[in-house]
Design a protein around this motif. Structure first.
Motif, PDB file in Angstrom:
ATOM      1  N   THR A   1      41.648 -31.760  12.353  1.00 14.31           N
ATOM      2  CA  THR A   1      39.864 -30.136  12.111  1.00 14.31           C
ATOM      3  C   THR A   1      38.722 -30.864  11.865  1.00 14.31           C
ATOM      4  O   THR A   1      38.381 -32.115  11.561  1.00 14.31           O
TER       5      THR A   1
ATOM      6  N   GLU B   1      35.517 -23.508  11.346  1.00 16.04           N
ATOM      7  CA  GLU B   1      36.585 -24.546  11.345  1.00 16.04           C
ATOM      8  C   GLU B   1      37.603 -25.335  13.492  1.00 16.04           C
ATOM      9  O   GLU B   1      37.777 -23.756  13.965  1.00 16.04           O
ATOM     10  N   HIS B   2      37.303 -25.580  13.838  1.00 19.86           N
ATOM     11  CA  HIS B   2      38.099 -26.388  14.795  1.00 19.86           C
ATOM     12  C   HIS B   2      39.030 -27.524  15.366  1.00 19.86           C
ATOM     13  O   HIS B   2      39.280 -28.481  14.741  1.00 19.86           O
ATOM     14  N   SER B   3      40.008 -27.507  15.569  1.00 25.23           N
ATOM     15  CA  SER B   3      40.969 -28.613  15.701  1.00 25.23           C
ATOM     16  C   SER B   3      40.787 -29.703  16.705  1.00 25.23           C
ATOM     17  O   SER B   3      40.043 -29.244  17.511  1.00 25.23           O
TER      18      SER B   3
END
Length: 141
Positions: free
Chosen positions: A52, A90-92
């Motif tokens: 992440t 938050e990003h993957s």
């Protein structure tokens, strides 16, 4: 700008890239990148790493890059790159790269992920938002 100045600027930028992790401060203390504890290696040599990231803002394009070492820590293999969105959420991320089968095998490996922005006019220079190093387990995909 004269040719001599342009060559000097390019040489300085190249030198900065060689020492950048120690010479360029991280851009925001709230920016972060993580590495998942498990990666995957397929029979055809395809390596997949993930994790992440979070970054607050950026003036230029931002990427999550990753590399992996197994066995000899001096030999690192770049594993893809992912475009990043710096919106505070938050990003993957997932990076995949095909290597010669057998280059990396199931077992323990050391991964480094870096959240990096390219910015500036002319020759873009890196700004490091975050970096993470950790041991992971590569499993058969």
């Amino acid at each position: 700008m004269s040719m001599r100045q342009a060559v000097g600027a390019a040489a300085a930028a190249a030198l900065l890239l060689l020492v950048a992790p120690s010479a360029v401060a991280l851009s925001d203390p709230y920016d972060e990148v993580t590495v998942d504890p498990t990666g995957h290696v397929a029979a055809d040599g395809t390596i997949t790493l993930s994790g992440t990231y979070r970054c607050m803002s950026a003036a230029g394009p931002v990427y999550v890059s990753s590399s992996v070492a197994q066995g000899d820590p001096q030999v690192r293999h770049g594993i893809g790159g992912t475009s990043a969105v710096c919106d505070g959420a938050e990003h993957s991320w997932t990076n995949t790269e095909k290597r010669t089968p057998g280059t990396l095998v199931p077992g323990t490996a050391h991964v480094e992920a870096t959240l990096m922005e390219l910015s500036g006019t002319g020759l873009p220079l890196p700004t490091f938002h975050a970096t993470q190093q950790q041991d992971i387990t590569l499993t058969e995909a």
